[in-house]
Write a protein that holds these residues in place. Sequence first.
Motif, PDB file in Angstrom:
ATOM      1  N   GLY A  67      -2.166   2.990   9.590  1.00  0.00           N
ATOM      2  CA  GLY A  67      -2.518   4.179   8.834  1.00  0.00           C
ATOM      3  C   GLY A  67      -1.328   4.899   8.242  1.00  0.00           C
ATOM      4  N   ASP A  68      -0.168   4.797   8.900  1.00  0.00           N
ATOM      5  CA  ASP A  68       1.018   5.484   8.382  1.00  0.00           C
ATOM      6  C   ASP A  68       1.432   4.943   7.010  1.00  0.00           C
ATOM      7  OD1 ASP A  68       1.672   3.108   9.653  1.00  0.00           O
ATOM      8  OD2 ASP A  68       2.918   4.062  11.175  1.00  0.00           O
ATOM      9  N   TYR A  69       1.096   3.698   6.712  1.00  0.00           N
ATOM     10  CA  TYR A  69       1.396   3.134   5.399  1.00  0.00           C
ATOM     11  C   TYR A  69       0.489   3.735   4.323  1.00  0.00           C
ATOM     12  CZ  TYR A  69       4.238  -0.408   7.745  1.00  0.00           C
ATOM     13  OH  TYR A  69       5.197  -1.046   8.481  1.00  0.00           O
ATOM     14  N   PHE A  70      -0.621   4.309   4.762  1.00  0.00           N
ATOM     15  CA  PHE A  70      -1.545   4.989   3.849  1.00  0.00           C
ATOM     16  C   PHE A  70      -1.226   6.481   3.747  1.00  0.00           C
ATOM     17  CE2 PHE A  70      -3.784   1.168   4.903  1.00  0.00           C
ATOM     18  CZ  PHE A  70      -4.589   0.882   3.823  1.00  0.00           C
ATOM     19  N   GLY A  71      -0.199   6.922   4.472  1.00  0.00           N
ATOM     20  CA  GLY A  71       0.138   8.338   4.487  1.00  0.00           C
ATOM     21  C   GLY A  71      -0.585   9.114   5.571  1.00  0.00           C
TER      22      GLY A  71
ATOM     23  N   ILE B 206      -4.896  -0.369  -2.238  1.00  0.00           N
ATOM     24  CA  ILE B 206      -6.187  -0.290  -1.549  1.00  0.00           C
ATOM     25  C   ILE B 206      -6.783   1.106  -1.704  1.00  0.00           C
ATOM     26  CG2 ILE B 206      -7.358  -0.490   0.686  1.00  0.00           C
ATOM     27  CD1 ILE B 206      -5.196  -2.470   1.524  1.00  0.00           C
ATOM     28  N   THR B 207      -5.951   2.122  -1.613  1.00  0.00           N
ATOM     29  CA  THR B 207      -6.433   3.490  -1.761  1.00  0.00           C
ATOM     30  C   THR B 207      -7.095   3.694  -3.108  1.00  0.00           C
ATOM     31  OG1 THR B 207      -4.749   4.367  -0.268  1.00  0.00           O
ATOM     32  CG2 THR B 207      -5.734   5.913  -1.814  1.00  0.00           C
ATOM     33  N   ARG B 208      -6.516   3.130  -4.166  1.00  0.00           N
ATOM     34  CA  ARG B 208      -7.103   3.266  -5.502  1.00  0.00           C
ATOM     35  C   ARG B 208      -8.462   2.573  -5.572  1.00  0.00           C
ATOM     36  NH1 ARG B 208      -1.870   2.096  -7.545  1.00  0.00           N
ATOM     37  NH2 ARG B 208      -2.600   0.058  -8.251  1.00  0.00           N
TER      38      ARG B 208
ATOM     39  N   ASN C 124      -9.394   7.592  -1.510  1.00  0.00           N
ATOM     40  CA  ASN C 124      -9.658   7.972  -0.120  1.00  0.00           C
ATOM     41  C   ASN C 124      -8.822   7.093   0.808  1.00  0.00           C
ATOM     42  OD1 ASN C 124     -10.892   8.187   2.541  1.00  0.00           O
ATOM     43  ND2 ASN C 124     -12.572   9.259   1.521  1.00  0.00           N
ATOM     44  N   THR C 125      -7.772   7.675   1.367  1.00  0.00           N
ATOM     45  CA  THR C 125      -6.850   6.897   2.195  1.00  0.00           C
ATOM     46  C   THR C 125      -7.505   6.403   3.483  1.00  0.00           C
ATOM     47  OG1 THR C 125      -6.020   8.943   3.196  1.00  0.00           O
ATOM     48  CG2 THR C 125      -4.800   8.069   1.305  1.00  0.00           C
TER      49      THR C 125
ATOM     50  N   GLU D  75       0.836  -1.206   0.000  1.00  0.00           N
ATOM     51  CA  GLU D  75       0.000   0.000   0.000  1.00  0.00           C
ATOM     52  C   GLU D  75       0.867   1.250   0.000  1.00  0.00           C
ATOM     53  OE1 GLU D  75      -3.138   2.578  -0.087  1.00  0.00           O
ATOM     54  OE2 GLU D  75      -3.084   0.429  -0.508  1.00  0.00           O
ATOM     55  N   TYR D  76       1.916   1.230   0.799  1.00  0.00           N
ATOM     56  CA  TYR D  76       2.799   2.399   0.876  1.00  0.00           C
ATOM     57  C   TYR D  76       3.443   2.680  -0.484  1.00  0.00           C
ATOM     58  CZ  TYR D  76       6.636   5.443   2.270  1.00  0.00           C
ATOM     59  OH  TYR D  76       7.520   6.500   2.371  1.00  0.00           O
ATOM     60  N   ARG D  77       3.828   1.628  -1.171  1.00  0.00           N
ATOM     61  CA  ARG D  77       4.548   1.803  -2.438  1.00  0.00           C
ATOM     62  C   ARG D  77       3.610   2.008  -3.627  1.00  0.00           C
ATOM     63  NH1 ARG D  77       7.725  -2.607  -0.053  1.00  0.00           N
ATOM     64  NH2 ARG D  77       9.777  -1.795   0.560  1.00  0.00           N
ATOM     65  N   ASN D  78       2.485   1.290  -3.640  1.00  0.00           N
ATOM     66  CA  ASN D  78       1.639   1.271  -4.840  1.00  0.00           C
ATOM     67  C   ASN D  78       0.224   1.830  -4.660  1.00  0.00           C
ATOM     68  OD1 ASN D  78       3.681  -0.175  -6.367  1.00  0.00           O
ATOM     69  ND2 ASN D  78       3.132  -1.973  -5.154  1.00  0.00           N
TER      70      ASN D  78
END
Length: 200
Positions: free
Chosen positions: A120-124, A42-44, A49-50, A36-39
């Motif tokens: 959540g930090d992996y989602f920014g 899940i957010t897409r 929406n993170t 998730e952090y790199r690509n």
Amino acid sequence: MSGLKDFINVDKTSLAISVASIAFNPLAWNIVAQNEYRNKTITRVFGGNTRYGCYFLAFMIFSFGILRDSLYHQALEDQPTRHILPEVYRTVVPVVLFLVGQTLVLTSTWALGITGTFLGDYFGILMDHRVEGFPFNVVTNPMYDGSTLCFIATALWYEKPAGLIISAYVYVVYKLALRYEEPFTSMIYSNRATNGKKAN
């Protein structure tokens, strides 16, 4: 070999399934979160929406945690029962350990919030500062330590020596997971600090 089977029956399928589920959870969530952090996969899926993405991952982690605990209880049912503690301690020790474990888990979740607890930090979604109050001023990883205590408490409550062996395995799995989680999380916050300095 018959003596060993008095304490743990390795032939039971439920034991293997429980052990596999314990290893699966931290391994899977580390892989998913780092992807998730790199690509931003899940957010897409959630239209960029993170927070929705993080809440979805939180739901999955929580659900699989319940499944893992259910499989652990099933495994214990299939294992030999033996007195582990003196009679006077058989109730009080597991109850105290379980209460301490749940306190660590619940208070760390309260202190971090949903996004702080569930990657959540992996989602920014980064925290403004490191949480240093209770329970983090008592143990470094209260979520994992508290969970391990609950595994031990359950084994003692049902008087299952196999449960203590599984609990030791849980501890090792969590320690290995932290060897990947902690450096990656530190890198995320280090990158934020570096990018913040560049912006200034």
